[in-house]
Design a protein around this motif. Structure first.
Motif, PDB file in Angstrom:
ATOM      1  N   ALA A  21      53.858 -55.053  -8.186  1.00  0.00           N
ATOM      2  CA  ALA A  21      52.405 -54.952  -8.382  1.00  0.00           C
ATOM      3  C   ALA A  21      52.129 -53.712  -9.227  1.00  0.00           C
ATOM      4  N   THR A  22      51.108 -53.805 -10.036  1.00  0.00           N
ATOM      5  CA  THR A  22      50.695 -52.683 -10.865  1.00  0.00           C
ATOM      6  C   THR A  22      49.552 -51.965 -10.170  1.00  0.00           C
ATOM      7  N   THR A  23      49.684 -50.661 -10.017  1.00  0.00           N
ATOM      8  CA  THR A  23      48.582 -49.903  -9.443  1.00  0.00           C
ATOM      9  C   THR A  23      47.527 -49.652 -10.522  1.00  0.00           C
ATOM     10  N   ARG A  24      46.301 -49.485 -10.060  1.00  0.00           N
ATOM     11  CA  ARG A  24      45.187 -49.242 -10.972  1.00  0.00           C
ATOM     12  C   ARG A  24      44.482 -47.946 -10.574  1.00  0.00           C
ATOM     13  N   TRP A  25      43.801 -47.344 -11.501  1.00  0.00           N
ATOM     14  CA  TRP A  25      43.042 -46.127 -11.255  1.00  0.00           C
ATOM     15  C   TRP A  25      42.108 -46.330 -10.055  1.00  0.00           C
ATOM     16  N   ARG A  77      54.201 -42.916   4.069  1.00  0.00           N
ATOM     17  CA  ARG A  77      53.909 -41.886   3.072  1.00  0.00           C
ATOM     18  C   ARG A  77      52.919 -42.454   2.065  1.00  0.00           C
ATOM     19  N   GLU A  78      52.297 -41.565   1.301  1.00  0.00           N
ATOM     20  CA  GLU A  78      51.288 -41.975   0.341  1.00  0.00           C
ATOM     21  C   GLU A  78      51.904 -42.677  -0.869  1.00  0.00           C
ATOM     22  N   VAL A  79      51.151 -43.599  -1.423  1.00  0.00           N
ATOM     23  CA  VAL A  79      51.454 -44.196  -2.723  1.00  0.00           C
ATOM     24  C   VAL A  79      50.160 -44.179  -3.532  1.00  0.00           C
ATOM     25  N   GLY A  80      50.292 -44.347  -4.841  1.00  0.00           N
ATOM     26  CA  GLY A  80      49.075 -44.366  -5.642  1.00  0.00           C
ATOM     27  C   GLY A  80      49.339 -44.572  -7.116  1.00  0.00           C
ATOM     28  N   TYR A  81      48.280 -44.480  -7.863  1.00  0.00           N
ATOM     29  CA  TYR A  81      48.284 -44.646  -9.305  1.00  0.00           C
ATOM     30  C   TYR A  81      49.014 -43.455  -9.923  1.00  0.00           C
ATOM     31  N   PRO A  82      49.819 -43.647 -10.968  1.00  0.00           N
ATOM     32  CA  PRO A  82      49.984 -44.780 -11.864  1.00  0.00           C
ATOM     33  C   PRO A  82      51.299 -45.538 -11.715  1.00  0.00           C
ATOM     34  N   ALA A  83      52.062 -45.330 -10.672  1.00  0.00           N
ATOM     35  CA  ALA A  83      53.383 -45.961 -10.561  1.00  0.00           C
ATOM     36  C   ALA A  83      53.292 -47.376 -10.003  1.00  0.00           C
TER      37      ALA A  83
END
Length: 153
Positions: A21-25, A77-83
């Motif tokens: 999946a692609t993360t988005r802003w 744990r945290e994940v987020g944009y832009p990976a």
């Protein structure tokens, strides 16, 4: 009262099928990590996209459809944009009319920080009659069973 033992943090080897999946802003909240609601969207999409691809059909048009009976998520744990995010799928239980999935959410190098799940979802589909307005439970369609049986761990 005794404390329940928690399941260990999953690793990539605990899952059978994979999606990216692609993360988005817009996925990140004001704290700079992915908003909780987005995890549930990813879990739902990972399962249904696998079913649609594995069966080669529009699963919404089958005589029996899977409706969500339960969904949960454990966060590590945290994940987020832009990976990008890797989503691992496994079937924990395949019953007569229900399927229990586990979805691992990974972000980062598979040999480093991304080797262990950042989060793990649990998702239960109960199959119901798609043609009866009362939606009684019904056996899992053969096409769905064939698509999920290889995911059993």
């Amino acid at each position: 009262m005794a404390r329940e033992a928690r399941a260990p943090r999953p690793t990539r080897s605990d899952f059978v099928a994979w999606r990216v999946a692609t993360t988005r802003w817009a996925d990140d909240d004001v704290y700079g990590h992915m908003n909780n609601a987005r995890y549930f969207e990813l879990i739902d999409t990972a399962v249904n996209a696998h079913l649609a691809e594995a069966t080669g059909t529009d699963i919404r048009r089958l005589p029996a459809i899977g409706v969500v009976a339960e969904v949960s998520c454990r966060y590590f744990r945290e994940v987020g944009y832009p990976a990008p995010i890797d989503l691992g799928l496994a079937v924990e239980r395949l019953g007569t009319s229900s399927v229990t999935y586990r979805i691992g959410i990974f972000q980062g190098d598979p040999d480093g920080s991304g080797a262990e799940a950042a989060a793990e979802g649990r998702f239960v589909h109960v199959y119901v009659d798609n043609e009866d307005p009362a939606r009684p439970s019904t056996p899992i369609p053969d096409a769905i069973r064939a698509a999920v049986a290889p995911l059993a761990v």
